[in-house]
Write an enzyme that holds these catalytic residues in place. Structure first.
Site, PDB file in Angstrom:
ATOM      1  N   HIS A   1       0.931  -1.147   0.091  1.00 24.31           N
ATOM      2  CA  HIS A   1       0.128  -0.101   0.102  1.00 24.31           C
ATOM      3  C   HIS A   1       0.961   1.272   0.118  1.00 24.31           C
ATOM      4  O   HIS A   1       1.335   1.653   0.874  1.00 24.31           O
ATOM      5  CB  HIS A   1      -0.897   0.050   1.398  1.00 24.31           C
ATOM      6  CG  HIS A   1      -1.956   1.154   1.062  1.00 24.31           C
ATOM      7  ND1 HIS A   1      -3.080   1.118   0.582  1.00 24.31           N
ATOM      8  CD2 HIS A   1      -1.848   2.392   1.525  1.00 24.31           C
ATOM      9  CE1 HIS A   1      -3.988   2.284   0.512  1.00 24.31           C
ATOM     10  NE2 HIS A   1      -3.023   3.210   1.198  1.00 24.31           N
TER      11      HIS A   1
ATOM     12  N   HIS B   1       1.694   4.957  -2.715  1.00 28.10           N
ATOM     13  CA  HIS B   1       1.014   5.712  -3.787  1.00 28.10           C
ATOM     14  C   HIS B   1       2.186   6.462  -4.360  1.00 28.10           C
ATOM     15  O   HIS B   1       3.463   6.591  -4.023  1.00 28.10           O
ATOM     16  CB  HIS B   1       0.281   6.944  -3.317  1.00 28.10           C
ATOM     17  CG  HIS B   1      -0.722   6.468  -2.095  1.00 28.10           C
ATOM     18  ND1 HIS B   1      -1.925   6.058  -2.424  1.00 28.10           N
ATOM     19  CD2 HIS B   1      -0.915   6.561  -0.957  1.00 28.10           C
ATOM     20  CE1 HIS B   1      -2.746   5.647  -1.532  1.00 28.10           C
ATOM     21  NE2 HIS B   1      -1.906   5.938  -0.376  1.00 28.10           N
TER      22      HIS B   1
ATOM     23  N   TYR C   1      -7.737  17.388  -1.734  1.00 30.43           N
ATOM     24  CA  TYR C   1      -6.398  17.876  -1.111  1.00 30.43           C
ATOM     25  C   TYR C   1      -5.388  17.874  -2.330  1.00 30.43           C
ATOM     26  O   TYR C   1      -5.692  17.335  -3.372  1.00 30.43           O
ATOM     27  CB  TYR C   1      -6.143  17.032  -0.124  1.00 30.43           C
ATOM     28  CG  TYR C   1      -5.651  15.629  -0.503  1.00 30.43           C
ATOM     29  CD1 TYR C   1      -6.485  14.537  -0.353  1.00 30.43           C
ATOM     30  CD2 TYR C   1      -4.258  15.423  -0.951  1.00 30.43           C
ATOM     31  CE1 TYR C   1      -6.075  13.303  -0.874  1.00 30.43           C
ATOM     32  CE2 TYR C   1      -3.869  14.127  -1.427  1.00 30.43           C
ATOM     33  CZ  TYR C   1      -4.926  13.021  -1.243  1.00 30.43           C
ATOM     34  OH  TYR C   1      -4.505  11.951  -1.745  1.00 30.43           O
TER      35      TYR C   1
ATOM     36  N   ARG D   1     -14.033  12.839   3.564  1.00 29.22           N
ATOM     37  CA  ARG D   1     -13.282  14.116   3.565  1.00 29.22           C
ATOM     38  C   ARG D   1     -12.218  13.821   2.200  1.00 29.22           C
ATOM     39  O   ARG D   1     -11.747  14.836   1.722  1.00 29.22           O
ATOM     40  CB  ARG D   1     -12.365  14.123   4.999  1.00 29.22           C
ATOM     41  CG  ARG D   1     -11.393  13.003   4.986  1.00 29.22           C
ATOM     42  CD  ARG D   1     -10.422  13.301   6.015  1.00 29.22           C
ATOM     43  NE  ARG D   1     -10.158  11.895   6.459  1.00 29.22           N
ATOM     44  CZ  ARG D   1      -8.920  11.379   6.094  1.00 29.22           C
ATOM     45  NH1 ARG D   1      -8.345  11.907   5.022  1.00 29.22           N
ATOM     46  NH2 ARG D   1      -8.203  10.133   6.650  1.00 29.22           N
TER      47      ARG D   1
ATOM     48  N   TYR E   1     -12.035   1.507   1.055  1.00 28.95           N
ATOM     49  CA  TYR E   1     -11.415   2.436   1.819  1.00 28.95           C
ATOM     50  C   TYR E   1     -12.561   3.020   2.702  1.00 28.95           C
ATOM     51  O   TYR E   1     -13.205   3.768   1.915  1.00 28.95           O
ATOM     52  CB  TYR E   1     -10.444   3.386   1.452  1.00 28.95           C
ATOM     53  CG  TYR E   1      -9.607   4.222   2.753  1.00 28.95           C
ATOM     54  CD1 TYR E   1      -9.246   5.530   2.334  1.00 28.95           C
ATOM     55  CD2 TYR E   1      -9.497   3.644   4.001  1.00 28.95           C
ATOM     56  CE1 TYR E   1      -8.643   6.248   3.381  1.00 28.95           C
ATOM     57  CE2 TYR E   1      -8.844   4.391   4.804  1.00 28.95           C
ATOM     58  CZ  TYR E   1      -8.247   5.696   4.585  1.00 28.95           C
ATOM     59  OH  TYR E   1      -7.399   6.229   5.328  1.00 28.95           O
TER      60      TYR E   1
ATOM     61  N   HIS F   1      -6.141  -0.501   5.812  1.00 24.06           N
ATOM     62  CA  HIS F   1      -6.193  -0.026   7.289  1.00 24.06           C
ATOM     63  C   HIS F   1      -7.197  -0.537   8.181  1.00 24.06           C
ATOM     64  O   HIS F   1      -7.637   0.296   9.050  1.00 24.06           O
ATOM     65  CB  HIS F   1      -6.207   1.661   7.134  1.00 24.06           C
ATOM     66  CG  HIS F   1      -5.453   2.207   5.985  1.00 24.06           C
ATOM     67  ND1 HIS F   1      -4.385   1.595   5.384  1.00 24.06           N
ATOM     68  CD2 HIS F   1      -5.764   3.376   5.231  1.00 24.06           C
ATOM     69  CE1 HIS F   1      -3.993   2.350   4.569  1.00 24.06           C
ATOM     70  NE2 HIS F   1      -4.827   3.295   4.283  1.00 24.06           N
TER      71      HIS F   1
ATOM     72  N   ASP G   1       2.193   2.945   2.899  1.00 27.88           N
ATOM     73  CA  ASP G   1       1.340   4.148   2.922  1.00 27.88           C
ATOM     74  C   ASP G   1       2.214   5.502   2.489  1.00 27.88           C
ATOM     75  O   ASP G   1       1.596   6.394   2.523  1.00 27.88           O
ATOM     76  CB  ASP G   1       0.302   4.338   4.145  1.00 27.88           C
ATOM     77  CG  ASP G   1      -0.613   5.477   3.672  1.00 27.88           C
ATOM     78  OD1 ASP G   1      -1.083   6.216   4.292  1.00 27.88           O
ATOM     79  OD2 ASP G   1      -1.328   5.250   2.492  1.00 27.88           O
TER      80      ASP G   1
ATOM     81  N   ASN H   1      -2.292  13.445   4.108  1.00 27.87           N
ATOM     82  CA  ASN H   1      -3.178  14.052   4.954  1.00 27.87           C
ATOM     83  C   ASN H   1      -2.916  13.762   6.330  1.00 27.87           C
ATOM     84  O   ASN H   1      -3.744  13.549   7.248  1.00 27.87           O
ATOM     85  CB  ASN H   1      -4.481  13.410   4.623  1.00 27.87           C
ATOM     86  CG  ASN H   1      -5.125  13.984   3.238  1.00 27.87           C
ATOM     87  OD1 ASN H   1      -4.957  15.015   2.791  1.00 27.87           O
ATOM     88  ND2 ASN H   1      -5.388  12.906   2.491  1.00 27.87           N
TER      89      ASN H   1
HETATM   90  O1  0GY Z   1      -3.321   7.198   1.795  1.00 26.21           O
HETATM   91  C1  0GY Z   1      -4.279   6.572   2.505  1.00 26.21           C
HETATM   92  O2  0GY Z   1      -4.371   5.279   2.091  1.00 26.21           O
HETATM   93  C2  0GY Z   1      -5.150   7.261   3.197  1.00 26.21           C
HETATM   94  C3  0GY Z   1      -5.669   8.508   3.005  1.00 26.21           C
HETATM   95  C4  0GY Z   1      -5.661   9.007   1.416  1.00 26.21           C
HETATM   96  C5  0GY Z   1      -5.857   8.458   0.450  1.00 26.21           C
HETATM   97  O3  0GY Z   1      -6.238   6.988   0.552  1.00 26.21           O
HETATM   98  C6  0GY Z   1      -6.279   8.971  -0.905  1.00 26.21           C
HETATM   99  O4  0GY Z   1      -6.246  10.050  -1.232  1.00 26.21           O
HETATM  100  O5  0GY Z   1      -6.564   8.151  -1.742  1.00 26.21           O
HETATM  101  C7  0GY Z   1      -6.129   9.407   3.839  1.00 26.21           C
HETATM  102  O6  0GY Z   1      -6.451   8.818   4.941  1.00 26.21           O
HETATM  103  O7  0GY Z   1      -6.201  10.559   3.583  1.00 26.21           O
END
Ligand code: 0GY
Length: 312
Positions: free
Chosen positions: A31, A33, A49, A130, A157, A181, A257, A262
């Protein structure tokens, strides 16, 4: 790009420690990004965001420093359903990365075939208010019908409070389902209580449902979220994660992660996050299943990892 980061945005931890915990050969960061770079891969207009840029090369440098062999790169909401940054990262990684994309109900077979060819093996449904506006259930069902024939799975999620309302929809998804998570449990509550009990029931009743035991730094409510001795903030998350690993050892995944979008008042050292793994997976067997066997069965099905093969 000229994208202004969300005010107060915390960049990822600069100079993470090299872990003292040695990851098993073939370990997968399941997990993480990539963000932009915005100049090349603009952020989605509908995003809630604006992150710092976080490139594939920086992700792969972290992979190598931490000792992972492979990544599963998950589309983040700041890119909406524009998976171009993800696809670029997958192509750069070759067979060392797989992806989870975001698609809309009108996605075409051709687009899905191109994503599959790049290494995408799942789609992500995000219910965190959010982060995204709610997508109608019938649209999600249409997407499931389009991706199931490809053998893809669905990553979900959501926040713990929303599980009761979403429980039946999630239980009806015919593909493998992977929860991000642990469904964000409230770790101030009792792991044996009804709230986490509903999540455990969800996994017990649905053998196709997996979960990532990730993001203690998001879930913990004690102090600066770091594994630094007595300030160890994982104390309140470990009981939840460890229970899941021990009851569902073949359906759990782990990830950094990175780059940790955020987070508001702390940024974990990714090397320290890795050092926390033995606290949720206390034996080499559980560690190998969590880090190697499970992610490879899901994302590199039909292959067995050959530790002697060169990792380049
Ligand atoms: O990175 C994560 O898994 C958690 C977050 C963001 C995202 O998953 C996303 O923007 O796709 C978060 O809780 O802000």
């Amino acid at each position: 790009g000229g994208f202004e980061k969300t005010p107060g945005w915390l960049d990822w931890y600069d100079g993470p420690a090299t872990p003292t915990f040695r990851l098993p050969a073939g370990a997968v960061d399941a997990h993480c990004h990539v963000f932009g770079p915005g100049a090349q891969f603009p952020y989605a207009p509908e995003r809630k965001y604006t992150p710092c840029d976080a490139s594939a090369d920086e992700l792969f440098a972290l992979r190598d420093q931490l000792g992972f062999t492979s990544n599963v790169i998950v589309q983040a909401t700041c890119h909406g359903a524009d998976n171009s940054a993800l696809v670029d990262a997958l192509r750069r990684a070759g067979d060392r990365a797989r992806g989870v994309a975001t698609v809309r109900r009108d996605v075409t077979e051709q687009e899905l075939a191109e994503l599959h060819d790049a290494g995408v093996r799942g789609v992500r449904f995000n219910f965190v208010k959010r982060l995204v506006d709610r997508v109608p259930t019938d649209a999600l069902e249409e997407i499931v019908a389009k991706i199931a024939p490809l053998g893809w799975h669905v990553v979900i999620y959501f926040e713990a409070d929303d599980l009761p309302e979403l429980y039946d929809f999630f239980s009806a998804i015919p593909t493998d389902v992977v929860v991000d998570h642990m469904g964000r449990p409230d770790v101030t509550k009792d792991p044996d209580g009804p709230e986490f009990g509903l999540f455990l029931r969800f996994l017990r009743e649905n053998p196709n449902v997996w979960t990532k035991v990730t993001c203690p730094e998001r879930l913990s409510v004690t102090g600066p979220r770091a594994l630094d001795g007595e300030q160890d903030a994982y104390r309140d998350v470990v009981p939840f994660a460890r229970r899941v690993v021990e009851e569902f050892p073949d359906r759990v995944l782990w990830g950094t992660d990175w780059p940790h979008p955020n987070l508001k008042d702390h940024m974990p050292d990714d090397g320290v996050l890795v050092d926390g793994i033995p606290r949720i997976a206390p034996t080499p067997d559980l560690q190998r299943r969590l880090l190697v066997d499970n992610p490879r069965r899901l994302y590199w099905p039909g292959t067995s990892f050959d530790p002697s093969a060169s990792s380049e």
